[in-house]
Design a protein around this motif. Structure first.
Motif, PDB file in Angstrom:
ATOM      1  N   UNK A 227      -7.946   6.094 -19.209  1.00 48.82           N
ATOM      2  CA  UNK A 227      -7.874   6.041 -20.667  1.00 48.82           C
ATOM      3  C   UNK A 227      -8.223   4.670 -21.219  1.00 48.82           C
ATOM      4  N   UNK A 228      -7.739   3.628 -20.565  1.00 53.10           N
ATOM      5  CA  UNK A 228      -8.050   2.263 -20.991  1.00 53.10           C
ATOM      6  C   UNK A 228      -9.548   1.999 -20.850  1.00 53.10           C
TER       7      UNK A 228
ATOM      8  N   UNK B  31       0.099   9.020 -13.045  1.00 52.75           N
ATOM      9  CA  UNK B  31       0.131   8.301 -14.323  1.00 52.75           C
ATOM     10  C   UNK B  31      -0.786   7.074 -14.330  1.00 52.75           C
ATOM     11  N   UNK B  32      -0.850   6.373 -13.216  1.00 57.61           N
ATOM     12  CA  UNK B  32      -1.665   5.163 -13.162  1.00 57.61           C
ATOM     13  C   UNK B  32      -3.136   5.509 -13.364  1.00 57.61           C
ATOM     14  N   UNK B  33      -3.611   6.544 -12.682  1.00 58.26           N
ATOM     15  CA  UNK B  33      -5.007   6.927 -12.832  1.00 58.26           C
ATOM     16  C   UNK B  33      -5.308   7.351 -14.266  1.00 58.26           C
TER      17      UNK B  33
ATOM     18  N   UNK C  49       0.819  -1.214   0.000  1.00 53.95           N
ATOM     19  CA  UNK C  49       0.000   0.000   0.000  1.00 53.95           C
ATOM     20  C   UNK C  49       0.852   1.263   0.000  1.00 53.95           C
ATOM     21  N   UNK C  50       1.985   1.223   0.663  1.00 52.59           N
ATOM     22  CA  UNK C  50       2.882   2.381   0.654  1.00 52.59           C
ATOM     23  C   UNK C  50       3.390   2.637  -0.769  1.00 52.59           C
ATOM     24  N   UNK C  51       3.751   1.576  -1.474  1.00 48.19           N
ATOM     25  CA  UNK C  51       4.198   1.713  -2.871  1.00 48.19           C
ATOM     26  C   UNK C  51       3.043   2.166  -3.755  1.00 48.19           C
ATOM     27  N   UNK C  52       1.869   1.602  -3.524  1.00 47.72           N
ATOM     28  CA  UNK C  52       0.665   1.976  -4.267  1.00 47.72           C
ATOM     29  C   UNK C  52       0.404   3.473  -4.120  1.00 47.72           C
TER      30      UNK C  52
ATOM     31  N   UNK D 138     -19.212  -3.297 -18.915  1.00 48.73           N
ATOM     32  CA  UNK D 138     -17.793  -3.564 -19.113  1.00 48.73           C
ATOM     33  C   UNK D 138     -17.267  -4.074 -17.780  1.00 48.73           C
ATOM     34  N   UNK D 139     -16.643  -5.246 -17.791  1.00 51.32           N
ATOM     35  CA  UNK D 139     -15.989  -5.746 -16.587  1.00 51.32           C
ATOM     36  C   UNK D 139     -14.647  -5.022 -16.494  1.00 51.32           C
ATOM     37  N   UNK D 140     -14.503  -4.195 -15.475  1.00 45.91           N
ATOM     38  CA  UNK D 140     -13.286  -3.394 -15.364  1.00 45.91           C
ATOM     39  C   UNK D 140     -12.138  -4.168 -14.737  1.00 45.91           C
ATOM     40  N   UNK D 141     -12.440  -5.115 -13.893  1.00 53.91           N
ATOM     41  CA  UNK D 141     -11.416  -5.969 -13.314  1.00 53.91           C
ATOM     42  C   UNK D 141     -10.643  -5.318 -12.189  1.00 53.91           C
ATOM     43  N   UNK D 142      -9.593  -6.009 -11.783  1.00 55.78           N
ATOM     44  CA  UNK D 142      -8.734  -5.594 -10.674  1.00 55.78           C
ATOM     45  C   UNK D 142      -7.349  -5.205 -11.185  1.00 55.78           C
ATOM     46  N   UNK D 143      -7.336  -4.482 -12.273  1.00 57.50           N
ATOM     47  CA  UNK D 143      -6.100  -4.101 -12.950  1.00 57.50           C
ATOM     48  C   UNK D 143      -5.337  -5.337 -13.446  1.00 57.50           C
TER      49      UNK D 143
END
Length: 164
Positions: free
Chosen positions: A26-27, A19-21, A8-11, A51-56
């Motif tokens: 965008x995807x 950038x991740x958001x 979580x600290x890295x997250x 749309x199934x967005x999933x867990x990345x």
């Protein structure tokens, strides 16, 4: 193995960069646009409402011709987040249907499509890569490539199933 708190600290650090958001948004916007394009262009096909967005890990929607729907099969247009690629999968509506057709394609011609080693630990019966390293800056070209691949895959699967 890292603890959840370490992860979580890295997250948090990665999210602070933004950038991740931006990439994830965008995807998801593109996947919704692609699903809506298929729905409008192919009214005779069954297109999933959501749309199934999933867990990345993966995001997908289904796009299935009526003939496959009657067989309790569906085609999934899948974006794999870790590979940054689009794949197409033939899937069953449940594990019993999936097993039946997984065994069918194991015994018969799969036309070079990948068959998972074990249906129990897989979401697909057949798989194929549509686009490796997609260029999201050229959406029209990307959509055309995906569309052609999806239609070809659908037609090929039906052809393989009707030859037996």
């Amino acid at each position: 193995m890292d603890t959840l708190n370490t992860c979580l600290a890295e997250y948090k650090q990665q999210l602070l960069k933004g950038d991740i958001q931006k990439a994830y948004r965008g995807i998801m916007e593109y996947m919704k646009e692609l699903k809506n394009t298929f729905s409008a262009k192919y009214p005779d096909y069954s297109v999933s409402g959501n749309l199934y967005q999933g867990y990345m890990d993966m995001s997908y929607f289904s796009f299935t011709p009526a003939w496959l729907t009657k067989k309790k099969l569906k085609i999934a247009v899948v974006f794999l987040h870790d590979k940054i690629c689009f794949e197409i999968w033939l899937c069953g509506v449940n594990k019993n249907v999936q097993k039946k057709y997984w065994e069918f394609f194991k015994r018969n011609n799969s036309a070079g499509y990948k068959i998972p080693n074990d249906f129990k630990n897989s979401d697909s019966i057949l798989e194929s890569t549509l686009v490796e390293n997609p260029d999201f800056d050229k959406r029209e070209i990307l959509t055309a490539i995906i569309e052609r691949g999806v239609i070809d895959f659908s037609n090929n699967v039906i052809s393989l199933m009707t030859k037996k």
